[in-house]
Design a protein around this motif. Structure first.
Motif, PDB file in Angstrom:
ATOM      1  N   GLU A  38       0.825  -1.205   0.000  1.00 19.99           N
ATOM      2  CA  GLU A  38       0.000   0.000   0.000  1.00 19.99           C
ATOM      3  C   GLU A  38       0.863   1.262   0.000  1.00 19.99           C
ATOM      4  O   GLU A  38       0.542   2.250  -0.667  1.00 19.99           O
ATOM      5  CB  GLU A  38      -0.925   0.008   1.224  1.00 19.99           C
ATOM      6  N   ALA A  41       2.187   1.920  -3.458  1.00 17.98           N
ATOM      7  CA  ALA A  41       1.139   2.475  -4.313  1.00 17.98           C
ATOM      8  C   ALA A  41       0.835   3.916  -3.956  1.00 17.98           C
ATOM      9  O   ALA A  41       0.477   4.718  -4.819  1.00 17.98           O
ATOM     10  CB  ALA A  41      -0.119   1.620  -4.210  1.00 17.98           C
ATOM     11  N   GLU A  42       0.957   4.240  -2.689  1.00 21.20           N
ATOM     12  CA  GLU A  42       0.759   5.635  -2.267  1.00 21.20           C
ATOM     13  C   GLU A  42       1.874   6.531  -2.802  1.00 21.20           C
ATOM     14  O   GLU A  42       1.626   7.655  -3.247  1.00 21.20           O
ATOM     15  CB  GLU A  42       0.723   5.694  -0.740  1.00 21.20           C
ATOM     16  N   PRO A  45       1.733   5.954  -7.563  1.00 22.60           N
ATOM     17  CA  PRO A  45       0.524   5.316  -8.107  1.00 22.60           C
ATOM     18  C   PRO A  45       0.518   5.191  -9.622  1.00 22.60           C
ATOM     19  O   PRO A  45      -0.271   4.425 -10.177  1.00 22.60           O
ATOM     20  CB  PRO A  45      -0.594   6.252  -7.626  1.00 22.60           C
ATOM     21  N   TRP A  46       1.381   5.932 -10.321  1.00 21.08           N
ATOM     22  CA  TRP A  46       1.391   5.916 -11.789  1.00 21.08           C
ATOM     23  C   TRP A  46       2.146   4.722 -12.367  1.00 21.08           C
ATOM     24  O   TRP A  46       2.124   4.499 -13.573  1.00 21.08           O
ATOM     25  CB  TRP A  46       2.039   7.201 -12.306  1.00 21.08           C
ATOM     26  N   SER A  49       0.826  -1.737 -13.440  1.00 23.40           N
ATOM     27  CA  SER A  49       0.413  -2.753 -12.475  1.00 23.40           C
ATOM     28  C   SER A  49       1.437  -3.884 -12.365  1.00 23.40           C
ATOM     29  O   SER A  49       1.588  -4.489 -11.305  1.00 23.40           O
ATOM     30  CB  SER A  49      -0.953  -3.320 -12.860  1.00 23.40           C
ATOM     31  N   ALA A  74      -3.417  -5.314  -4.880  1.00 16.29           N
ATOM     32  CA  ALA A  74      -4.812  -4.971  -5.103  1.00 16.29           C
ATOM     33  C   ALA A  74      -5.026  -4.609  -6.569  1.00 16.29           C
ATOM     34  O   ALA A  74      -4.117  -4.118  -7.247  1.00 16.29           O
ATOM     35  CB  ALA A  74      -5.216  -3.807  -4.209  1.00 16.29           C
ATOM     36  N   VAL A  75      -6.224  -4.861  -7.054  1.00 16.29           N
ATOM     37  CA  VAL A  75      -6.540  -4.552  -8.447  1.00 16.29           C
ATOM     38  C   VAL A  75      -6.321  -3.081  -8.747  1.00 16.29           C
ATOM     39  O   VAL A  75      -5.942  -2.694  -9.859  1.00 16.29           O
ATOM     40  CB  VAL A  75      -7.994  -4.966  -8.755  1.00 16.29           C
ATOM     41  N   SER A  76      -6.522  -2.253  -7.730  1.00 12.29           N
ATOM     42  CA  SER A  76      -6.403  -0.805  -7.924  1.00 12.29           C
ATOM     43  C   SER A  76      -4.963  -0.316  -7.983  1.00 12.29           C
ATOM     44  O   SER A  76      -4.723   0.862  -8.282  1.00 12.29           O
ATOM     45  CB  SER A  76      -7.122  -0.073  -6.792  1.00 12.29           C
ATOM     46  N   MET A  77      -4.001  -1.197  -7.709  1.00  9.15           N
ATOM     47  CA  MET A  77      -2.607  -0.762  -7.667  1.00  9.15           C
ATOM     48  C   MET A  77      -2.031  -0.637  -9.064  1.00  9.15           C
ATOM     49  O   MET A  77      -2.029  -1.592  -9.849  1.00  9.15           O
ATOM     50  CB  MET A  77      -1.757  -1.735  -6.852  1.00  9.15           C
ATOM     51  N   VAL A  79      -1.289   1.109 -12.954  1.00  5.01           N
ATOM     52  CA  VAL A  79      -2.064   1.349 -14.167  1.00  5.01           C
ATOM     53  C   VAL A  79      -2.010   0.086 -15.020  1.00  5.01           C
ATOM     54  O   VAL A  79      -0.925  -0.324 -15.463  1.00  5.01           O
ATOM     55  CB  VAL A  79      -1.501   2.551 -14.947  1.00  5.01           C
ATOM     56  N   ALA A  80      -3.154  -0.536 -15.241  1.00  2.00           N
ATOM     57  CA  ALA A  80      -3.199  -1.749 -16.055  1.00  2.00           C
ATOM     58  C   ALA A  80      -2.700  -1.445 -17.462  1.00  2.00           C
ATOM     59  O   ALA A  80      -3.183  -0.518 -18.117  1.00  2.00           O
ATOM     60  CB  ALA A  80      -4.618  -2.289 -16.099  1.00  2.00           C
TER      61      ALA A  80
END
Length: 712
Positions: A38, A41-42, A45-46, A49, A74-77, A79-80
């Motif tokens: 986390e 990712a904080e 974040p760019w 993934s 996490a899926v939100s981590m 950029v896919a």
């Protein structure tokens, strides 16, 4: 502030364990690892993934992780499908400036450099830029630029920007594609697939490395291992011949003044040796060449001069031609790795022993010893016995390759095999009097430089590090230089060196991946004290010929120190007033951040995520420092002083695992470090999130609110 669900989970778990007995690892360790994800990712974040998947794999692969804990991003981590590069928009040229476009695929150097008529080479664009009076931009279109020569930039290139076209993947490579060769079978029977090709007359500067589809192939070695995946890899133990030459310098330097009174009875005055046992270094001077060294394991520098192995240890000996061999060995204690070239080898048939006499090497660390430790031998034809291995015969100029394909399948000639040739990709060289100002490198990939571990190394200051003064990107004599959003991949030396006079350089948003030595090194010059000291190695830094006010921000670095094991993400020598923030660093052989001396101080290290350091070495931590020789520098009031400003280490997330002694290792003489301001969550102090310290019984513990929570 990380008010995330995983933090609350970790906090609740740890609060429940605030008793007199240690908590179980299972209740703390796994939430802590999720918290590290986390935090990454904080910070960044760019990132794509895939970067967070790689970080999760690193957290899952550590030996101390409890069973049953598997970290998943996490899926939100991230950029896919995101890019590893961070590009910048194209800025309209100012008055008198030009924007030149370069296309390695569709360009021509007879074009005018417009977007519709791009040039072919960066060299041609640079020549055109120098005809313009303004601050120009060179925009690189998608593709790989194989540089025949280093791009050398000087004061006439002030204000120049070299950047990738937004959204396009651009690489600058120091390699040369292996095209136009004729592969012939050498041994394609019994499951082998070894081929040979003559490189005579093709202009190659040797074959110091080989890449296939971007991945390092393996120079023939014993025992077999892959340096990218296995670290130092499989080894053997040998016998050694200690240095017989006198272990003294030609000139001993001991200065009575200035006296630094901050270290009790040690490290108070400047000492160095010149020449003699220091002849292996360039310049030939150093703290560890003095007869008056102090500190842990304090003996003057010396290294072995020969190695002996029996056929029971290295079965393919004696070698037909051992002069090509490179011996790679650990210094005892795993403080550094040494490399030696071989002058000759003699075989004793009665004992089955080969004696390898060294011609050079042992300068890849400043701490000497009589013998090596775990060892492997490479660059010997007889050891070409596994897929993906290769050997280059410099005498015949024939390259041999076990192509990793079915027997009888020839290696490709389409350019997917490349040979690293250049040490430097970009050399930005000004002076303190006439610096290069405002040069930027943005969103570009840099790869495939040759190894430098056998190039001359110097002892920058009183710590244990030595360094070759070279890198893929060399910044010397610059102001406001910027390296941003780039990817450094499979660089066999160091990636970036900030050398001598530099002010306000910014190295940010880059990724460093599979780097042979250090990612970023910062090395200043000092003068004076004794006329017998070589240029750059005095004790007086008040002339300002050092990197200062530089920023190392939000980089992502992993798989560091493939070749030299005394390597870091960031290491500094005689530099001050810098800022290291927001970096995510994992998987390195030694300390991730190293301060080799106490020159000047005033550096801030904050909000970094550091884990999986010291994976291969010992007696160290994720952050390490020394301060054995005093220096003179200008203090905050502008007056000369030997007392450094406070260095601040604050708000970092540090996991001190593998062979780390502790999260912050302030070693011999280190003073004026303030480690503080760790983040709090619901009143719970994470002690720099995870701070591993050593207590009197020699065990490592995690401390929460000053209490021992669990034993590492």
């Amino acid at each position: 502030m990380l008010l995330l669900a995983v933090v609350a989970m970790a906090a609740a778990s740890v609060h429940a364990q605030l008793q007199d007995t240690p908590a179980s690892r299972e209740t703390f360790d796994c939430p802590m690892r999720y918290l590290a994800m986390e935090y990454a990712a904080e910070l960044q974040p760019w990132r794509p993934s895939v970067a967070f998947s790689q970080l999760a794999a690193a957290l899952n692969g550590t030996p101390e992780k409890p069973p049953g804990c598997t970290v998943e991003p996490a899926v939100s981590m991230g950029v896919a499908g995101g890019s590893r590069f961070r590009h910048a928009a194209l800025a309209a040229p100012g008055p008198g400036s030009v924007m030149l476009f370069v296309d390695a695929v569709h360009g021509s150097d007879s074009n005018d450099g417009s977007i519709d008529s791009p040039l072919l080479t960066i060299d041609a664009a640079l020549a055109a830029s120098r005809k313009s009076p303004g601050y120009d931009s060179i925009v690189l279109r998608a593709g790989t630029f194989y540089q025949k020569d280093t791009l050398v930039l000087g004061a006439e290139d002030t204000g120049l920007t070299i950047q990738a076209y937004p959204g396009e993947e651009v690489w600058i490579s120091g390699a040369r594609p292996l095209t136009g060769v004729s592969w012939k079978p050498y041994n394609v029977s019994a499951g082998r697939n070894i081929w040979q090709a003559s490189l005579a007359g093709m202009g190659f500067d040797g074959v110091p490395g080989l890449r296939y589809n971007g991945t390092r192939l393996i120079r023939a070695r014993f025992p077999n291992s892959n340096p990218e995946t296995d670290g130092f890899g499989a080894t053997f133990n040998a016998a050694w011949t200690p240095q017989s030459a006198p272990r003294v310098p030609s000139v001993q330097i001991d200065l009575a003044q200035p006296v630094r009174n901050t270290s009790a009875s040690m490290f108070q005055t400047f000492t160095a040796g010149v020449g003699g046992t220091c002849d292996r270094f360039q310049p030939d001077a150093g703290y560890w060449c003095s007869v008056n060294v102090q500190g842990g394991g304090s003996v003057i520098y010396f290294v072995p001069t020969a190695m002996q192995v029996t056929q029971s240890i290295v079965p393919n000996t004696p070698y037909k031609n051992a002069s090509t061999a490179v011996i790679q060995t650990w210094r005892p204690g795993h403080w550094a790795s040494w490399m030696f070239t071989v002058a000759d080898a003699t075989f004793n048939a009665s004992s089955g022993t080969t004696n390898f006499t060294f011609s050079a090497g042992g300068f890849q660390g400043s701490r000497g010893e009589n013998q090596g430790a775990e060892t492997y031998i490479e660059n010997v034809f007889e050891e070409l016995d596994a897929p993906a291995e290769w050997f280059y015969d410099e005498n015949s100029q024939v390259l041999y390759l076990w192509h990793n394909a079915s027997s009888g399948t020839a290696p490709p000639t389409d350019g997917t095999l490349v040979v690293p040739q250049l040490r430097h990709l970009i050399n930005v060289s000004g002076t303190q009097a006439v610096p290069v100002v405002g040069l930027s490198l943005i969103g570009v990939g840099l790869r495939d430089t040759r190894y430098t571990y056998m190039d001359p190394h110097g002892i920058p200051s009183g710590g244990d590090w030595t360094l070759a003064r070279s890198a893929a990107v060399l910044l010397e004599g610059t102001e406001q230089a910027r390296v941003s959003g780039c990817v450094f991949e499979r660089i066999d030396g160091s990636a970036i060196l900030v050398s001598a006079y530099n002010r306000n350089a910014t190295i940010q948003y880059n990724e460093f991946y599979y780097i042979g030595e250090s990612c970023i090194a910062s090395w200043g010059n000092t003068e004076g004290g004794d006329i017998r000291l070589p240029e750059g190695y005095g004790l007086d830094g008040t002339q300002g010929n050092q990197p200062r006010f530089n920023q190392i921000l939000y980089n992502w670095a992993h798989e560091i120190g493939i070749w030299e094991k005394q390597s870091s993400f960031y290491t500094q020598f005689k530099t001050m007033l810098n800022h290291v923030e927001g970096n995510v660093v994992y998987n390195g052989p030694r300390a991730h951040i190293n301060f080799n001396d106490g020159f000047g101080g005033g550096t801030v290290i904050e909000k970094n995520l550091l884990l999986n350091s010291c994976r291969e070495s010992g007696d160290h931590g994720p952050f390490n420092s020394w301060d054995r020789d005093p220096y003179i520098f200008d203090g905050p009031d502008g007056q000369p002083t030997v007392v450094k400003q406070m260095d601040h280490i604050r708000s970092n997330f540090v996991i001190a695992n593998y062979n780390s002694l502790g999260a912050v290792d302030n070693d011999d003489g280190s003073s004026y470090y303030y480690t503080w301001a760790c983040p709090t969550v619901s009143g719970l102090l994470f002690a720099c999130c995870v701070l591993s310290l050593t207590d009197n019984d020699g065990h490592r513990h995690v401390l929460i609110d000053g209490r021992v929570m669990w034993d590492c």
